[in-house]
Design a protein around this motif. Structure first.
Motif: not given
Ligand SMILES: Cc1ncc(C[n+]2csc(CCOP(=O)(O)OP(=O)(O)O)c2C)c(N)n1
Ligand SMILES: [Mg+2]
Length: 886
Positions: A195-199, A235-239, A278-279
């Motif tokens: 998830x992080x890298x995808x962002x 996973x959520x840190x960069x949303x 969260x999102x």
């Protein structure tokens, strides 16, 4: 909200009716407008309206608004059933004879989510489209293999080699580009990194687009992940960044099968609701796909909202439990809570109730969600799809807590699976667990091919090369190879900035350079680049910078070249990874330089650095303010004495600890050549320091030694009768070694040959390779390693000192012909001056002198009393506590 009692149902109904009529006559947007107005009015009038980012526990897209799939559902179902079977078969077959593991339940829950993507959404790179990028959930890999097998891209032998790679032609357990370089693009199995890298991948794609380097039109990044995985902070840190940057090229698909490895993700709550909050709170477009089509008629009948209420009050632990039972159980425990609901399903059989499907298993619902996601603009989208873990495994694991690791299934379960998905496998063959294929002329095979043709061809395909770049020769950096000039002192960090300046101006490769910083530009003296190159921003600069009147003002720019990531090493590393793999994902070689506080590099984001190796990254990592004693003043949390040790654990990471500007220049120039001209899949870690000192001219012919890891920096006097030592050093501590050599000469008539060791890591690698070859070729003349070639025939004990842990220099002990003594900086750092720290950690010139004298005394070359005298002279207390322990 749902817990509040309705004190006036009639009034409530009037408001609802009014809303209905607005929706009917003026549409949903108007309704939304009015509701926002009402909320604003209520707030302004002083009403307390607690914020809720959650919506009802229903599908986000109402039934009437679902875009219909153009596909043939019957044929897709058959294909999907084959994919399911083979994905399961390869795990079961692998575990029949070996104990190599594998996962069935995860892909079983996600099959529809992938299938709809393969058939209808994911573009392969082709003439008209740059290609979508898909992060496949790590342990769902059997699904991807199974799909590729049915498409004719993998053989049966390869499937049988799942998780058996050592003899070649195997399939890796998880997505690993290192192991399957033409198949996998993104390693995802270390939870949270995908998830992080995808962002950052999505953001880097925008960067490349706005710099005009790549046409990114219509390209999407799809990232698949588990609901359990969302507990990882990564996973959520960069949303929030994804929404701030309007990454509408990014689609997350969270497979909410309600379970992780040990048990339920949120037994007492609802993970979908939590993630929605969260999102949405972070500014994403959220699409919930909770209920399948079989629920639609029931929901249509639910005029009083009782079914919705039941859906909302039921927690995930129950939802999971229901699906491990049967229809009768669901009737009794789900619908049975309210007589009206029991009534609602009275005409349905237990089987009908059992068939009430979850959204993530319904191809119609999934298609509609994907279609909405790809059309959405201005925001990233997350699809929260509710599924069943181990779907189809029946009593062997479906929705059971043990299902994650289930890799054995008995005949009864296999038969049940076969029947459930209508597969044509005779009873007497079932235990063989045969692979199923479609013949080349079957409608299914043709259908798969046709779907892919529309989408540009084979999906699983990773490019391994791009056009080679023309790298400037060493002479382009001539100024850095010469002596710094009388009285001119500088640091290797400044030398790096000078090199970078030459590179960004280079006509051939200048625009390919991507400088990346995590809020440390000023620390490294790079602020001059802000103005010169611009800091990339998708919106440019909407304000007058405070320092606008200065030459080097803080310039944000749509065409900026620098990536300024804020205080965010993991994000900066993810950007670096995206840039370092652009040769593969975008067909263009980018040259990223990420410079960071060395302590906040490998130690902080080590797992990303490991993933970068797996992904065959090509680029430069610069560990700034490096060395345990060189960064004076900062202290324990800042002083790095081990990043080189960690760097050495990554097989394709080439690392150096240079001392002088010319060494750094030779290393970077050769790195550019190897990575972007020869296209070797390696990346560089180089430490640079903030200590100022004079830089000499490069000794003639030193290049090869610098690159191999060691060269003779200066040779001591050749007087035969005087004792002799070999001194090794790296980084700033090489300068202490040089000073020690002078003391040894002046005070003790000991001659020293001085070796600059640019990389103990590279020396060890090469030497181990030589030793291995010698072992395997016992009858052939033995080869010698570079260390041996350097030190062979050199007289005297060998002493090495670095600013890193002793193990760093110690690692070449085996290849040192004689006596070897190592000094290093083991222990916690602390704040003080460089001089005091070097004394404290016992790596200063005096300790080096004493170490050399002691080694000579052990060899009988000088009396041991002389060592005692030396210690007294330099104020070295023999009872000083070991710095490791204090
Ligand atoms: C960082 C990390 N920690 C632990 C694991 C081991 N692990 C692999 S899968 C898994 C459970 C995954 O659950 P979920 O994300 O819900 O995926 P599902 O299999 O349910 O689709 C765990 C703990 C891992 N791969 N990476
Ligand atoms: Mg899960």
């Amino acid at each position: 909200m749902e817990s509040q009692p309705d004190i006036d149902p009639q009034e409530t109904q009037e408001w609802l009716d009014a809303l209905d009529s607005v929706i009917l006559n003026a549409g949903g947007e108007r309704a939304h407008f009015l509701l926002e107005k009402l909320i604003e009015k209520a707030r302004r009038s002083g009403a307390y309206l607690p914020y809720s980012a959650k919506t009802a526990y229903l599908n986000t897209i109402p039934t009437g608004k679902e875009e219909r799939s153009p596909g043939n559902n019957a044929i897709e179902h058959r294909i999907r059933s084959y994919v399911r079977w083979n994905a399961m078969a390869m795990v079961l077959r692998a575990n029949r004879d070996t104990n190599v593991g594998g996962h069935i339940a995860s892909f079983a829950s996600a099959a529809t989510l992938y299938d709809v993507g393969y058939n209808h959404f994911w573009h392969a790179p082709c003439e008209t489209h740059g290609g979508d990028l898909v992060y496949v959930q790590g342990h769902s890999s059997p699904g991807a293999y199974s799909y590729a097998f049915l498409s004719g891209e993998l053989s049966e032998e390869q499937l049988d080699n799942f998780r058996q790679e050592a003899s070649g032609n195997g399939l890796s357990s998880y997505p690993h580009p290192w192991l399957m370089p033409t198949f996998w693009q993104f390693p995802t199995v270390s939870m949270g990194l995908g998830p992080l890298m995808a962002i950052y991948q999505a953001r880097f794609m925008k960067y490349l687009g706005s710099r005009g380097l790549v046409n990114t039109e219509g390209r999407k990044i799809w990232a698949f992940m588990g609901d359990g995985e969302m507990d990882e902070p990564e996973s959520l840190g960069a949303i929030p960044l994804a929404s701030r940057e309007n990454l509408d090229n990014l689609i997350f698909v969270v497979n909410c099968n309600l379970q992780r490895l040990d048990g339920p993700v949120r037994g007492n709550g609802k993970i979908i609701q939590e993630l929605e909050g969260a999102f949405r709170g972070a500014g994403w477009n959220v699409i919930k796909v909770i209920w399948g089509s079989y629920w639609d008629p029931l929901l249509a009948k639910d005029t009083k909202g009782l079914l919705q209420k039941r859906m909302m009050e039921c927690v995930d632990g129950e939802y999971q439990n229901f699906k491990s039972r049967d229809g009768a159980y669901v009737r009794k425990h789900f619908f049975g809570k309210y007589p009206e609901l029991l009534e609602m399903v009275a005409n349905m059989s237990d089987d009908d109730i059992w068939r009430l499907n979850r959204g993530g298993h319904d191809p119609y619902k999934v298609y509609a969600a994907y279609a909405a996601a790809v059309k959405h603009t201005g925001q990233p989208t997350v699809i929260l799809a509710k599924t069943i873990k181990g779907y189809g495994m029946g009593e062997a694991g479906e929705a059971q807590n043990i299902t994650h690791q289930q890799k054995k299934m008995g005949t009864t379960s296999l038969k049940a699976f076969r029947n459930r998905f209508g597969l044509d496998i005779p009873d007497d063959k079932i235990d063989e667990i045969p692979y199923l294929t479609f013949s080349k002329d079957s409608p299914e095979f043709t259908y798969m091919q046709d779907c892919r043709k529309v989408l540009g061809g084979t999906f699983h395909h990773r490019k391994t090369r791009a056009q080679a770049l023309q790298i400037p020769p060493l002479s382009a950096f001539e100024a850095l190879l010469k002596a710094g000039g009388e009285g001119r002192e500088s640091s290797t960090t400044m030398a790096f900035v000078r090199i970078l300046n030459i590179l960004v101006k280079d006509k051939q490769i200048g625009k390919h350079i991507v400088p990346i910083v995590a809020d440390e530009s000023r620390t490294f003296g790079m602020e001059g680049m802000f103005r010169q190159l611009g800091i990339w921003s998708s919106v440019g600069q909407l304000y007058t910078p405070q320092d606008a009147d200065q030459l080097m003002y803080y310039k944000e720019d749509k065409h900026g070249q620098i990536l300024q990531e804020g205080i965010n090493e993991a994000g900066a590393m993810s950007s670096w990874i995206a840039a370092a793999t652009a040769y593969s994902t975008h067909g263009i070689q980018m040259i990223p330089f990420f410079i960071f506080y060395s302590m906040f590099g490998f130690q902080r984001i080590g797992d990303l650095a490991w993933a970068a190796g797996d992904m065959r990254c090509r680029g430069f990592l610069l560990g700034g303010t490096a060395g345990r004693t060189t960064l004076n003043g900062e202290g324990l949390q800042h002083e790095d004495g081990h990043s080189h040790i960690v760097a050495s654990t990554i097989p394709n990471c080439v690392s150096y600890d240079p001392t002088f500007a010319y060494e750094l220049t030779v290393i970077i120039q050769d790195g550019l050549r190897r990575m972007y001209q020869e296209q070797e899949d390696i990346y560089y870690y180089i430490t640079v320091m903030n200590e100022n000192y004079p830089h000499p001219e490069m000794p003639k012919g030193a290049e090869q030694g610098i690159l191999k890891g060691m060269y003779l920096f200066s040779e001591g006097s050749k007087k035969k009768k005087e004792p002799r030592v070999q001194l090794l050093g790296s980084g700033t501590i090489l300068r202490e070694v040089i000073a020690a050599a002078a003391i040894l000469k002046d005070d003790y008539n000991v001659n020293a040959d001085i070796w600059s060791v640019t990389s103990f890591n590279e020396l060890r690698r090469e030497a181990l390779d030589v030793v291995r070859w010698n072992m395997l070729h016992p009858t052939e003349p033995a080869k010698a390693s570079h260390v041996e070639n350097c030190l062979q025939g050199r007289e005297g004990p060998v002493v090495a000192a670095t600013d890193y842990m002793k193990i760093y220099a110690d690692q070449i002990r085996e290849f040192i012909p004689g006596h070897y003594r190592v000094l290093g900086t083991d222990g916690f750092g602390r704040s003080d001056t460089r001089e005091k720290l070097r004394h404290f950690f016992e790596v200063d010139r005096f300790y080096i002198t004493v170490a050399a004298l002691k080694a000579l005394s052990e060899e009988g070359k000088i009396p041991s009393e002389q060592v005692v005298q030396a210690m007294q002279k330099y104020g070295i207390d023999p009872e000083k506590p070991n710095p490791v322990t204090v």
